[in-house]
Structure formats: structure tokens, C-alpha cells
Scaffold this active site. Structure first.
Site, PDB file in Angstrom:
ATOM      1  N   TYR A   1      50.473  45.956  85.567  1.00 48.74           N
ATOM      2  CA  TYR A   1      51.778  45.451  85.127  1.00 48.74           C
ATOM      3  C   TYR A   1      51.832  45.416  83.596  1.00 48.74           C
ATOM      4  CZ  TYR A   1      55.535  42.101  84.206  1.00 48.74           C
ATOM      5  OH  TYR A   1      56.658  41.473  83.713  1.00 48.74           O
TER       6      TYR A   1
ATOM      7  N   GLU B   1      52.054  39.659  79.116  1.00 45.18           N
ATOM      8  CA  GLU B   1      50.936  40.338  79.792  1.00 45.18           C
ATOM      9  C   GLU B   1      50.447  41.550  79.010  1.00 45.18           C
ATOM     10  OE1 GLU B   1      49.168  39.609  82.488  1.00 45.18           O
ATOM     11  OE2 GLU B   1      50.262  37.817  83.118  1.00 45.18           O
TER      12      GLU B   1
ATOM     13  N   SER C   1      56.668  41.619  77.870  1.00 39.93           N
ATOM     14  CA  SER C   1      55.937  40.552  78.559  1.00 39.93           C
ATOM     15  C   SER C   1      54.681  40.165  77.799  1.00 39.93           C
ATOM     16  CB  SER C   1      55.547  41.018  79.963  1.00 39.93           C
ATOM     17  OG  SER C   1      54.615  40.138  80.560  1.00 39.93           O
TER      18      SER C   1
END
Length: 314
Positions: free
Chosen positions: A146, A124, A122
Site C-alpha cells: 500500500y 504509510e 499517506s
């Protein structure tokens, strides 16, 4: 006649899992899926109920099925939820992925044939990046639970690749479709706009309108997964459109799709919906996967929004 290629998908009940299963089935792949009890079945897929966080049970299944390709899409996919249950997110998004990598390595050692592994990483993991757009060399420094769990799994893909497992981590930027669950902001917007256009709702309540993301089309991302799994070599890839758009732009585009130019009377900003820490404006440089594998996005931002709005108006 050679036996069919077999694949195992985790997280088949999510947006990407469903599209991936359909894509593989179209290629004649024998598709198996690890799914939670209660997940709807996918036509043509051999479903095995279990929890990816149960490393022992998942390993036994994987060694028994002996797939040629493994796609790990299972995750607690909500950044907001990761602040509420960081320990759960660490187990599912981080430790479970490492368990699958080890299982794939054991299978490869047992069979003597390559086991292709694709990890859904991801954007992120970049958190507050030091450059824009980001590429595969951008430092990993997540700012939420996350991203931190995904970063652990991402780095372990590289560790197992050094051991000889053909594993790749696809650094996925936001990608959407009408199958996106309603709790995600993009689907919340398109469903809310459709309801306002139908006269069943009058207000759309949202958080940070300034947050900006690189939004792509989910089936395009799935195509990148298949290309990566079947590439001659294994390396990590950023999968992104290269364009960044704010939540406000998404809102304005969605309202234009229903003939509303001035959307401000219909939108209420709720500070309670802001995240404790939000990643910076994320925009990906996908030059590597474009050059290596010939991948490119096929659906632009405005068309993506239009398709989602139209699906919610049906």
C-alpha cells in the site's frame, strides 16, 4: 455571471469522498464524481460510473467535464488487503493516480487555465521513519505494498508540479469518523464496544495493540484538501494532529465512553490479525500547512473516539 467552479472527485464512495462532496457543495461548487457501480449516490453530486484504473475512460471523462479542481481519493485503502492483492493496489493507488495527473496536465494544456490537483497521499509512504514526528522532508521508504503504491503516486505529483501543473500531495495520517467502514480497526473497536455495552457481544478480537498512529477527524482532513486546492501556490503538506496514540489507548478510551474502566476481560488478541510488516509509530508534524494555509485540527483524540462510540450506540 461567471460559470460555477467545477470539481471532480474520485473515491466519492469512501469516508473522505462523502465529506468532501458535502463541503464543496456548501461552497456552491458543481461537483462531479467518478464512482464504482453500486456506490450509493451522494445528494447534489453528478455521478459518473467507471473505474479509476481505466485510464483511457477516465481521461475521456475528465477532458469532457473540464473541471477546475480534481481530488483523487480513489484507492484500495486497506494495508492488509495490499498484502493479498499487491498488483491490484499498484494499479489503483499508483498507476491510476499517474493517469489522472497526465489527464489533468492535458486538460490544462488544452484550456490554458490552471487545473488544481489534490492527491490523497499517506503517512504509510514513510514506513519505518528515521525521525518522529515526520514532516515533508522525511525520507520516503514504505514497508508494505500500500505504502509503495502511494509513494509512487506521491513522487509523481512532484514531477507534474515541475511541469507546471498546480498539484499537491497531502500526506494524510489516520483520520476517522462514524463513516469509517467496519473493517478498519478504529470502527471495529467502536462498534464492538457499543455492542458489548448493549449486551449483544462479549468479546472484541484485535491484532497488534501496540501499533500507534496519529488519529485525526476526517472532516478536518477534508478541510485541508479544499485549502490546498485553492492555495496561491502548490506544495506538499503533512496533515496530522501531532499526537500519537496506540490501539490500546483507543480501546481503553472507547470502553471508558460506555462506563467500563477495566476493558481487558473483553479483548482478545489474535496473532492472525497482525500484519506481516507494520509501519512504526507514525506521528506527523503539520507545521507547514498550519503556517501556509492556517489549517488546524478541531477535534481531539478523546472527542473523536467518543463521537464514534456514540454513533455506534444509536
Amino acid at each position: 455571471m461567471a460559470p460555477p467552479i467545477t470539481a471532480l472527485i474520485t473515491g466519492v464512495g469512501g469516508q473522505d469522498g462523502g465529506y468532501l462532496a458535502e463541503r464543496l457543495l456548501a461552497d456552491g461548487v458543481e461537483v462531479h464524481a467518478l464512482a464504482l457501480p453500486g456506490d450509493p449516490p451522494v445528494a447534489g453530486v453528478h455521478t459518473h460510473h467507471g473505474d479509476v484504473a481505466d485510464v483511457t475512460g477516465t481521461r475521456a471523462l475528465l477532458l469532457d467535464l473540464a473541471p477546475h479542481e480534481i481530488y483523487n481519493l480513489a484507492a484500495v485503502s486497506s494495508v492488509a488487503r495490499s498484502w493479498e492483492e499487491p498488483d491490484l493496489v499498484a494499479r489503483v493507488n499508483g498507476l491510476a493516480a499517474v493517469g489522472l495527473l497526465e489527464s489533468a496536465y492535458q486538460l490544462q494544456e488544452r484550456t490554458g487555465r490552471a487545473v488544481r490537483f489534490v492527491q490523497a497521499s499517506s503517512a504509510e509512504i514513510f514506513g519505518q521513519p528515521d525521525r518522529s514526528p515526520q514532516d515533508e522532508s522525511t525520507p520516503v521508504r514504505p514497508v508494505n505494498p500500500y505504502g509503495a503504491a502511494k509513494a509512487y503516486a506521491h513522487l509523481m505529483v512532484g514531477v507534474y508540479r515541475q511541469r507546471g501543473l498546480p498539484a499537491t500531495a497531502l500526506i494524510l495520517y489516520n483520520h476517522e469518523s462514524p463513516r469509517r467502514p467496519i473493517q478498519f480497526v478504529t470502527r471495529k473497536i467502536t462498534a464492538g464496544v457499543a455492542a458489548i455495552a448493549a449486551g449483544t457481544e462479549t468479546t472484541l478480537r484485535l491484532g497488534n495493540l501496540a501499533a500507534a498512529r496519529d488519529w485525526g477527524w476526517a472532516p478536518d482532513v477534508v478541510e485541508a484538501m479544499v485549502l490546498a486546492a485553492r492555495a496561491d501556490g502548490a506544495r506538499d503538506y503533512v496533515v496530522a494532529t501531532g499526537e500519537s496514540h496506540s490501539v490500546e489507548e483507543f480501546v481503553a478510551t472507547a470502553f471508558r465512553c460506555v462506563g467500563i474502566d477495566d476493558w481487558t476481560p473483553y479483548v482478545e488478541v489474535d496473532a492472525a490479525l497482525f500484519r506481516p510488516v507494520d509501519a512504526a509509530a507514525l506521528c506527523g508534524d503539520s507545521a507547514r500547512i498550519r503556517d501556509d494555509l492556517g489549517w488546524a485540527p478541531t477535534v481531539g483524540f478523546e472527542e473523536l473516539v467518543r463521537r464514534m462510540v456514540e454513533a455506534d450506540r444509536l
